[in-house]
Design a protein around this motif. Sequence first.
Motif, mmCIF file in Angstrom:
data_model
loop_
_atom_site.group_PDB
_atom_site.id
_atom_site.type_symbol
_atom_site.label_atom_id
_atom_site.label_comp_id
_atom_site.label_asym_id
_atom_site.label_seq_id
_atom_site.Cartn_x
_atom_site.Cartn_y
_atom_site.Cartn_z
ATOM 1 N N HIS A 190 53.986 88.696 -3.595
ATOM 2 C CA HIS A 190 53.943 89.908 -4.264
ATOM 3 C C HIS A 190 53.217 89.795 -5.769
ATOM 4 O O HIS A 190 53.356 88.575 -6.174
ATOM 5 C CB HIS A 190 55.309 90.722 -4.508
ATOM 6 N N PRO A 191 52.758 90.737 -6.411
ATOM 7 C CA PRO A 191 51.965 90.946 -7.433
ATOM 8 C C PRO A 191 52.788 91.114 -8.868
ATOM 9 O O PRO A 191 52.127 91.336 -9.878
ATOM 10 C CB PRO A 191 50.904 91.674 -7.426
ATOM 11 N N PHE A 192 54.088 91.284 -8.530
ATOM 12 C CA PHE A 192 54.764 91.713 -9.764
ATOM 13 C C PHE A 192 55.483 90.378 -10.694
ATOM 14 O O PHE A 192 55.376 89.514 -10.378
ATOM 15 C CB PHE A 192 56.071 92.350 -9.270
ATOM 16 N N SER A 193 56.319 90.939 -11.460
ATOM 17 C CA SER A 193 56.912 89.901 -12.629
ATOM 18 C C SER A 193 57.746 89.201 -11.590
ATOM 19 O O SER A 193 58.459 89.414 -10.626
ATOM 20 C CB SER A 193 57.630 90.540 -13.473
ATOM 21 N N SER A 194 57.531 87.767 -11.978
ATOM 22 C CA SER A 194 58.610 86.721 -11.161
ATOM 23 C C SER A 194 59.706 86.609 -11.776
ATOM 24 O O SER A 194 60.490 85.422 -11.255
ATOM 25 C CB SER A 194 57.708 85.389 -11.046
ATOM 26 N N ASP A 195 60.086 87.266 -12.921
ATOM 27 C CA ASP A 195 61.551 86.985 -13.364
ATOM 28 C C ASP A 195 62.474 87.141 -12.279
ATOM 29 O O ASP A 195 63.710 86.357 -12.258
ATOM 30 C CB ASP A 195 61.683 88.142 -14.572
ATOM 31 N N THR A 196 62.824 87.968 -11.426
ATOM 32 C CA THR A 196 63.844 88.389 -10.483
ATOM 33 C C THR A 196 63.383 87.454 -9.237
ATOM 34 O O THR A 196 64.232 86.799 -8.773
ATOM 35 C CB THR A 196 63.902 89.814 -10.255
ATOM 36 N N VAL A 197 62.225 87.783 -8.744
ATOM 37 C CA VAL A 197 61.933 87.162 -7.368
ATOM 38 C C VAL A 197 60.688 86.382 -7.478
ATOM 39 O O VAL A 197 59.692 87.096 -8.030
ATOM 40 C CB VAL A 197 61.943 88.074 -6.107
ATOM 41 N N PRO A 198 60.417 85.133 -7.246
ATOM 42 C CA PRO A 198 59.284 84.487 -7.471
ATOM 43 C C PRO A 198 58.155 84.961 -6.592
ATOM 44 O O PRO A 198 58.470 85.587 -5.451
ATOM 45 C CB PRO A 198 59.601 82.987 -6.868
ATOM 46 N N SER A 199 56.897 85.071 -6.983
ATOM 47 C CA SER A 199 55.850 85.965 -6.562
ATOM 48 C C SER A 199 55.331 85.277 -5.415
ATOM 49 O O SER A 199 54.735 85.842 -4.399
ATOM 50 C CB SER A 199 54.629 85.949 -7.465
ATOM 51 N N ASP A 200 55.498 84.096 -4.849
ATOM 52 C CA ASP A 200 55.197 83.113 -3.882
ATOM 53 C C ASP A 200 56.431 82.333 -3.329
ATOM 54 O O ASP A 200 56.622 81.265 -3.855
ATOM 55 C CB ASP A 200 54.022 82.322 -4.243
ATOM 56 N N SER A 201 57.136 82.708 -2.541
ATOM 57 C CA SER A 201 58.414 82.044 -2.208
ATOM 58 C C SER A 201 58.457 81.910 -0.558
ATOM 59 O O SER A 201 57.956 82.915 -0.016
ATOM 60 C CB SER A 201 59.528 82.545 -2.628
ATOM 61 N N GLU A 202 59.295 80.964 -0.266
ATOM 62 C CA GLU A 202 59.479 81.020 1.165
ATOM 63 C C GLU A 202 61.016 80.125 1.482
ATOM 64 O O GLU A 202 61.437 79.190 0.726
ATOM 65 C CB GLU A 202 58.668 80.251 1.909
ATOM 66 N N ILE A 203 61.744 80.762 2.454
ATOM 67 C CA ILE A 203 63.277 80.234 2.576
ATOM 68 C C ILE A 203 63.131 79.841 4.040
ATOM 69 O O ILE A 203 62.819 80.674 4.866
ATOM 70 C CB ILE A 203 64.154 80.927 2.144
ATOM 71 N N CYS A 204 63.682 78.749 4.606
ATOM 72 C CA CYS A 204 63.570 78.427 5.891
ATOM 73 C C CYS A 204 65.063 77.649 6.374
ATOM 74 O O CYS A 204 65.502 76.996 5.439
ATOM 75 C CB CYS A 204 62.644 77.404 6.190
ATOM 76 N N VAL A 205 65.584 78.014 7.294
ATOM 77 C CA VAL A 205 66.689 77.390 7.995
ATOM 78 C C VAL A 205 66.631 76.908 9.298
ATOM 79 O O VAL A 205 66.209 77.518 10.080
ATOM 80 C CB VAL A 205 68.063 78.346 7.528
ATOM 81 N N THR A 206 66.928 75.675 9.376
ATOM 82 C CA THR A 206 66.759 74.962 10.917
ATOM 83 C C THR A 206 68.237 74.661 11.352
ATOM 84 O O THR A 206 68.994 73.876 10.555
ATOM 85 C CB THR A 206 65.879 73.916 10.800
ATOM 86 N N LEU A 207 68.374 74.920 12.533
ATOM 87 C CA LEU A 207 69.705 74.434 13.079
ATOM 88 C C LEU A 207 69.203 73.478 14.415
ATOM 89 O O LEU A 207 68.262 73.361 15.098
ATOM 90 C CB LEU A 207 70.343 75.495 13.869
ATOM 91 N N PHE A 208 70.097 72.320 14.312
ATOM 92 C CA PHE A 208 70.157 71.353 15.545
ATOM 93 C C PHE A 208 71.381 71.401 16.034
ATOM 94 O O PHE A 208 72.445 71.306 15.384
ATOM 95 C CB PHE A 208 69.787 69.942 15.099
ATOM 96 N N ASN A 209 71.445 71.330 17.371
ATOM 97 C CA ASN A 209 72.738 71.227 18.152
ATOM 98 C C ASN A 209 72.779 70.548 19.431
ATOM 99 O O ASN A 209 71.884 70.631 20.217
ATOM 100 C CB ASN A 209 72.952 72.704 18.427
ATOM 101 N N ASN A 210 73.819 69.708 19.604
ATOM 102 C CA ASN A 210 73.966 69.040 20.985
ATOM 103 C C ASN A 210 75.534 69.065 21.251
ATOM 104 O O ASN A 210 76.087 69.575 20.289
ATOM 105 C CB ASN A 210 73.004 67.666 21.132
ATOM 106 N N GLN A 211 75.836 68.223 22.237
ATOM 107 C CA GLN A 211 77.239 68.136 22.590
ATOM 108 C C GLN A 211 77.952 67.555 21.436
ATOM 109 O O GLN A 211 79.254 67.968 21.250
ATOM 110 C CB GLN A 211 77.361 67.447 23.849
ATOM 111 N N THR A 212 77.494 66.659 20.656
ATOM 112 C CA THR A 212 78.579 66.186 19.714
ATOM 113 C C THR A 212 78.042 66.243 18.268
ATOM 114 O O THR A 212 78.864 65.869 17.444
ATOM 115 C CB THR A 212 78.568 64.488 19.807
ATOM 116 N N GLN A 213 77.041 66.981 18.168
ATOM 117 C CA GLN A 213 76.381 66.900 16.606
ATOM 118 C C GLN A 213 75.937 68.409 16.187
ATOM 119 O O GLN A 213 75.262 68.946 17.177
ATOM 120 C CB GLN A 213 75.523 65.913 16.295
ATOM 121 N N LYS A 214 76.003 69.057 15.205
ATOM 122 C CA LYS A 214 75.552 70.081 14.717
ATOM 123 C C LYS A 214 74.971 69.862 13.516
ATOM 124 O O LYS A 214 75.823 69.545 12.595
ATOM 125 C CB LYS A 214 76.650 71.289 14.841
ATOM 126 N N ASP A 215 73.926 70.198 12.974
ATOM 127 C CA ASP A 215 73.171 70.205 12.058
ATOM 128 C C ASP A 215 72.794 71.479 11.452
ATOM 129 O O ASP A 215 72.135 72.251 12.261
ATOM 130 C CB ASP A 215 72.101 69.132 11.880
#
Length: 195
Positions: free
Chosen positions: A98-123
Amino acid sequence: MVLSEPRSRPKELEFEGVMEELRKDKKMYQKTAMLQLRQPFQSFPQSLFLQETFTVDLLKGLYILESRAGFHGNREVIHTLTLGYQPPSPFVCSALIHPFSSDTVPSDSEICVTLFNNQTQKDIQGRLRVGNKDRLTFFGQVRVNPLYSRHQSINVKANFSQQLQLQLPSFAVMEGNLRWNPKTTQTLIIWPEGN
């Protein structure tokens, strides 16, 4: 559309929309919708452009929704939501420019969440990227012994690091084990590490 009141000049309101299928085959589907508004009232942007593009990419296992909003001629906000599944790790990412002030929300940002799951392990792991630098990362893991083993245990690991101006430490680690014997109901809890 023309709005008119007695003893005042008529005001024009222009509203236009279109929906279009851009691509459709066995491996990819893409559709877009656009909406444009021009209006004379001062309390709302005089010109507003909205566009949504939905993409399904079966080869890469991606579902992408890109939203664009343009106003005041050259100002544009772009938000991209990506859902993906690359076995065995589903993920979700949300990016904002976005082109606005970065005081509250950065103007170029990305958040990612990844899950891994099998029978004995969860990440779970994630990151917040501002510009092209990771500013916050986290990782969590829970590992469980299979039910047929003699002793049962749950191992937990977690860590995070951050380079934001938060009232939190810049780095933290936690690791612990919970073990028990189902035949004797004896439990042993071990939390060997934590910073």
